[in-house]
Design an enzyme around this catalytic site. Structure first.
Site, PDB file in Angstrom:
ATOM      1  N   HIS A 262       0.866  -1.187   0.000  1.00 19.49           N
ATOM      2  CA  HIS A 262       0.000   0.000   0.000  1.00 19.49           C
ATOM      3  C   HIS A 262       0.896   1.228   0.000  1.00 19.49           C
ATOM      4  O   HIS A 262       1.866   1.290   0.746  1.00 19.49           O
ATOM      5  CB  HIS A 262      -0.896   0.010   1.240  1.00 19.49           C
ATOM      6  CG  HIS A 262      -2.026   0.982   1.126  1.00 19.49           C
ATOM      7  ND1 HIS A 262      -1.862   2.345   1.305  1.00 19.49           N
ATOM      8  CD2 HIS A 262      -3.330   0.784   0.809  1.00 19.49           C
ATOM      9  CE1 HIS A 262      -3.032   2.935   1.117  1.00 19.49           C
ATOM     10  NE2 HIS A 262      -3.929   2.023   0.815  1.00 19.49           N
ATOM     11  N   ASP A 314      -8.144  -5.272   0.220  1.00 20.31           N
ATOM     12  CA  ASP A 314      -8.653  -6.113  -0.872  1.00 20.31           C
ATOM     13  C   ASP A 314      -8.320  -7.592  -0.667  1.00 20.31           C
ATOM     14  O   ASP A 314      -9.086  -8.465  -1.085  1.00 20.31           O
ATOM     15  CB  ASP A 314      -8.075  -5.633  -2.205  1.00 20.31           C
ATOM     16  CG  ASP A 314      -8.589  -4.242  -2.553  1.00 20.31           C
ATOM     17  OD1 ASP A 314      -7.798  -3.414  -3.021  1.00 20.31           O
ATOM     18  OD2 ASP A 314      -9.786  -3.985  -2.312  1.00 20.31           O
TER      19      ASP A 314
HETATM   20  C1  SDX Z   1      -6.316   0.053  -2.841  1.00 19.37           C
HETATM   21  O1  SDX Z   1      -4.589   4.507  -1.847  1.00 19.37           O
HETATM   22  C2  SDX Z   1      -5.521   3.875  -1.249  1.00 19.37           C
HETATM   23  O2  SDX Z   1      -5.894   4.162  -0.125  1.00 19.37           O
HETATM   24  C3  SDX Z   1      -6.150   2.751  -2.060  1.00 19.37           C
HETATM   25  C4  SDX Z   1      -7.087   1.869  -1.284  1.00 19.37           C
HETATM   26  C5  SDX Z   1      -8.369   2.593  -0.960  1.00 19.37           C
HETATM   27  O3  SDX Z   1      -9.021   2.235   0.022  1.00 19.37           O
HETATM   28  O4  SDX Z   1      -8.782   3.459  -1.779  1.00 19.37           O
HETATM   29  O5  SDX Z   1      -6.479   1.432  -0.094  1.00 19.37           O
HETATM   30  C6  SDX Z   1      -7.477   0.645  -2.103  1.00 19.37           C
HETATM   31  O6  SDX Z   1      -6.082   0.407  -3.956  1.00 19.37           O
HETATM   32  C7  SDX Z   1      -5.392  -0.900  -2.123  1.00 19.37           C
HETATM   33  C8  SDX Z   1      -4.187  -1.355  -3.018  1.00 19.37           C
HETATM   34  C9  SDX Z   1      -4.699  -2.462  -3.936  1.00 19.37           C
HETATM   35  N1  SDX Z   1      -3.671  -2.785  -4.945  1.00 19.37           N
HETATM   36  C10 SDX Z   1      -3.002  -3.950  -4.899  1.00 19.37           C
HETATM   37  O7  SDX Z   1      -3.144  -4.809  -4.037  1.00 19.37           O
HETATM   38  C11 SDX Z   1      -2.063  -4.148  -6.080  1.00 19.37           C
HETATM   39  C12 SDX Z   1      -0.738  -4.718  -5.598  1.00 19.37           C
HETATM   40  N2  SDX Z   1      -0.052  -3.677  -4.851  1.00 19.37           N
HETATM   41  C13 SDX Z   1       1.004  -2.972  -5.483  1.00 19.37           C
HETATM   42  O8  SDX Z   1       0.832  -2.761  -6.851  1.00 19.37           O
HETATM   43  C14 SDX Z   1       1.498  -1.777  -4.670  1.00 19.37           C
HETATM   44  O9  SDX Z   1       1.708  -2.214  -3.390  1.00 19.37           O
HETATM   45  C15 SDX Z   1       0.669  -0.511  -4.628  1.00 19.37           C
HETATM   46  C16 SDX Z   1       0.283  -0.057  -5.985  1.00 19.37           C
HETATM   47  C17 SDX Z   1      -0.541  -0.715  -3.819  1.00 19.37           C
HETATM   48  C18 SDX Z   1       1.543   0.553  -3.966  1.00 19.37           C
HETATM   49  O10 SDX Z   1       2.648   0.662  -4.764  1.00 19.37           O
HETATM   50  P1  SDX Z   1       3.734   1.804  -4.569  1.00 19.37           P
HETATM   51  O11 SDX Z   1       3.534   2.621  -3.355  1.00 19.37           O
HETATM   52  O12 SDX Z   1       3.830   2.523  -5.869  1.00 19.37           O
HETATM   53  O13 SDX Z   1       5.002   0.948  -4.237  1.00 19.37           O
HETATM   54  P2  SDX Z   1       6.093   0.564  -5.303  1.00 19.37           P
HETATM   55  O14 SDX Z   1       5.442   0.087  -6.565  1.00 19.37           O
HETATM   56  O15 SDX Z   1       7.055   1.711  -5.373  1.00 19.37           O
HETATM   57  O16 SDX Z   1       6.792  -0.715  -4.633  1.00 19.37           O
HETATM   58  C19 SDX Z   1       7.808  -0.539  -3.642  1.00 19.37           C
HETATM   59  C20 SDX Z   1       8.554  -1.866  -3.606  1.00 19.37           C
HETATM   60  C21 SDX Z   1       8.926  -2.348  -5.009  1.00 19.37           C
HETATM   61  O17 SDX Z   1      10.085  -3.146  -4.849  1.00 19.37           O
HETATM   62  P3  SDX Z   1      11.388  -2.703  -5.704  1.00 19.37           P
HETATM   63  O18 SDX Z   1      10.933  -2.759  -7.156  1.00 19.37           O
HETATM   64  O19 SDX Z   1      11.710  -1.267  -5.219  1.00 19.37           O
HETATM   65  O20 SDX Z   1      12.423  -3.733  -5.318  1.00 19.37           O
HETATM   66  O21 SDX Z   1       7.692  -2.895  -3.086  1.00 19.37           O
HETATM   67  C22 SDX Z   1       7.436  -3.864  -4.107  1.00 19.37           C
HETATM   68  C23 SDX Z   1       7.801  -3.233  -5.430  1.00 19.37           C
HETATM   69  O22 SDX Z   1       8.245  -4.240  -6.341  1.00 19.37           O
HETATM   70  N3  SDX Z   1       6.008  -4.149  -4.085  1.00 19.37           N
HETATM   71  C24 SDX Z   1       5.478  -5.324  -4.378  1.00 19.37           C
HETATM   72  C25 SDX Z   1       4.117  -5.169  -4.191  1.00 19.37           C
HETATM   73  N4  SDX Z   1       3.839  -3.913  -3.811  1.00 19.37           N
HETATM   74  C26 SDX Z   1       5.033  -3.281  -3.750  1.00 19.37           C
HETATM   75  N5  SDX Z   1       6.064  -6.490  -4.783  1.00 19.37           N
HETATM   76  C27 SDX Z   1       5.205  -7.520  -4.995  1.00 19.37           C
HETATM   77  N6  SDX Z   1       3.871  -7.444  -4.821  1.00 19.37           N
HETATM   78  C28 SDX Z   1       3.308  -6.300  -4.430  1.00 19.37           C
HETATM   79  N7  SDX Z   1       1.967  -6.237  -4.258  1.00 19.37           N
END
Ligand code: SDX
Length: 371
Positions: A262, A314
């Site tokens: 998140h 989720d």
């Molecule tokens: C919702 O914003 C809100 O409040 C949204 C929400 C709401 O109530 O409205 O809470 C609802 O959207 C919840 C989120 C649902 N989405 C997912 O579950 C999709 C999977 N999650 C990721 O895509 C990610 O965690 C995000 C999009 C939610 C957040 O991503 P960020 O803040 O842009 O983090 P990032 O992409 O910069 O990742 C940081 C690191 C990375 O590692 P490196 O590449 O730096 O080595 O963490 C890793 C990412 O690869 N990472 C993940 C991951 N999430 C982050 N690796 C694997 N799986 C994941 N889910």
């Protein structure tokens, strides 16, 4: 041109608005909703109490909540023309696209569409809150050539929403858990979809347009679409062993695992996920599906140990909806239906003291070229 130092990709950590609606206090692990803790509200109150709080800035008395529910019931119906539109959509239309279409078409039927006064905006938010569950449930049934369900006035708001989706009157436990899921999805500060709605509202465009944009944003798998993706992943895995293998494979391929991580919570568990996990434990016991709960817990432990990542709402909302017999494609539309109240509150706040959103850029292209 010197690079501006204040560029933050994805506006990470940037304060985009001032608001009295909600705030994610990560330090205190509290989701503040107009001064209350959302988790405490979700445990002790109902979704309609939260609706009243978000739109009227105070919790309702018992009578005020009953009156709110009665008023909503008067607005459940949607124009026949909207149902006709659903009948003409291609059958493969995703329910989020059907919702976006239905919501957008509703605008033309609202006599106060272009009145941006707080009173008119409240009325429109209210109408949308009442009609969107009908659109979510019945557009799905129309697209699947299934029987549609007229709202049942004798049921509560949440029980009627679940009834229109499944065609069955929910048990008390099913109603309570579904209502709690609506409560925790209701409002969450400034996610992409809320920011989208406020950006659109800041041009003085109307609430229907603002929420239409928010539907498009929420559909994305990085945002609201994650709950649908989580369920497909659990069904693909089938068992705990299968899930262990699937997650390990995905992580080896550097894939994003839906339902984890998140932008704001980073290295902490989403407090809403904890609540939905408790609900899943209860529901899975009731439905003799403790295997599903065990699978989800295995995934949570593996992701924490392997990646230091925690579930977001989720991740646990998806299996709860599965055990409530909700079609998987409706998980995100339900998320939107619940968030309608939060989005409405933000559009009202944006219109009540507006400043047009117009950020700048760091230009990285060429200069001084001549044709
Ligand atoms: C919702 O914003 C809100 O409040 C949204 C929400 C709401 O109530 O409205 O809470 C609802 O959207 C919840 C989120 C649902 N989405 C997912 O579950 C999709 C999977 N999650 C990721 O895509 C990610 O965690 C995000 C999009 C939610 C957040 O991503 P960020 O803040 O842009 O983090 P990032 O992409 O910069 O990742 C940081 C690191 C990375 O590692 P490196 O590449 O730096 O080595 O963490 C890793 C990412 O690869 N990472 C993940 C991951 N999430 C982050 N690796 C694997 N799986 C994941 N889910």
């Amino acid at each position: 041109m010197e690079k501006q130092v204040d560029f933050k990709p994805g506006l990470e950590g940037v304060i985009a608005s001032e608001t009295a609606i909600s705030f994610l206090d990560v330090e205190q692990e509290e989701i503040v909703l107009r001064g209350y803790d959302l988790i405490e509200l979700a445990e002790k109150k109902t979704y309609l109490d939260i609706v009243y709080l978000l739109l009227n800035q105070k919790l309702p008395t018992h009578e005020e909540r009953l009156y709110l529910e009665e008023q909503l019931k008067k607005e459940y119906d949607i124009p026949e023309a909207i149902t006709e539109i659903f009948k003409r959509l291609p059958k493969q239309t995703h329910p989020m696209d059907a919702l976006r279409t239905g919501l957008s078409a509703l605008a033309g039927f609202d006599p106060k569409l272009n009145d941006r006064s707080e009173e008119a905006n409240l009325e429109k938010a209210f109408r949308l809150l009442a009609k969107i569950p009908n659109i979510v449930a019945n557009s799905y049934h129309v697209l699947h050539d299934e029987k549609t369900y007229e709202p049942k006035q004798e049921l509560s708001f949440s029980a009627n929403f679940l009834y229109m989706i499944t065609g069955k009157v929910p048990t008390e436990l099913e109603e309570t858990i579904f209502d709690q899921s609506l409560a925790v999805y209701s409002e969450h500060e400034m996610p992409n979809s809320t920011f989208t709605a406020r950006v659109i509202a800041s041009t003085l465009s109307d609430i229907y347009g603002a929420l239409t944009g928010a539907v498009a944003s929420l559909k994305g798998h990085l945002h609201g679409g994650a709950n649908e993706a989580v369920m497909y992943m659990l069904l693909e895995a089938k068992t705990e062993d299968g899930f262990q293998k699937l997650l390990t494979e995905k992580l080896a391929n550097k894939e994003r695992i839906m339902g984890f991580g998140h932008r704001v919570y980073m290295k902490k568990m989403d407090p809403r996920a904890m609540l939905m996990k408790k609900a899943l434990k209860k529901l899975s016991a009731e439905k003799n599906r403790e295997d599903l709960f065990a699978m989800c817990e295995l995934g949570e432990n593996l992701m924490r140990e392997e990646k230091g990542l925690y579930p977001n709402l989720d991740y646990y909302a998806a299996p709860v909806y599965y055990l409530l017999n909700i079609p998987i494609e409706l998980y995100t539309p339900i998320f939107f239906a619940s968030r309608t109240v939060g989005l409405g509150a933000h559009v009202i706040e944006q219109h009540s003291h507006n400043r047009l959103f117009r950020p700048r850029v760091n230009y990285t292209g060429p200069r001084k070229l001549h044709p």
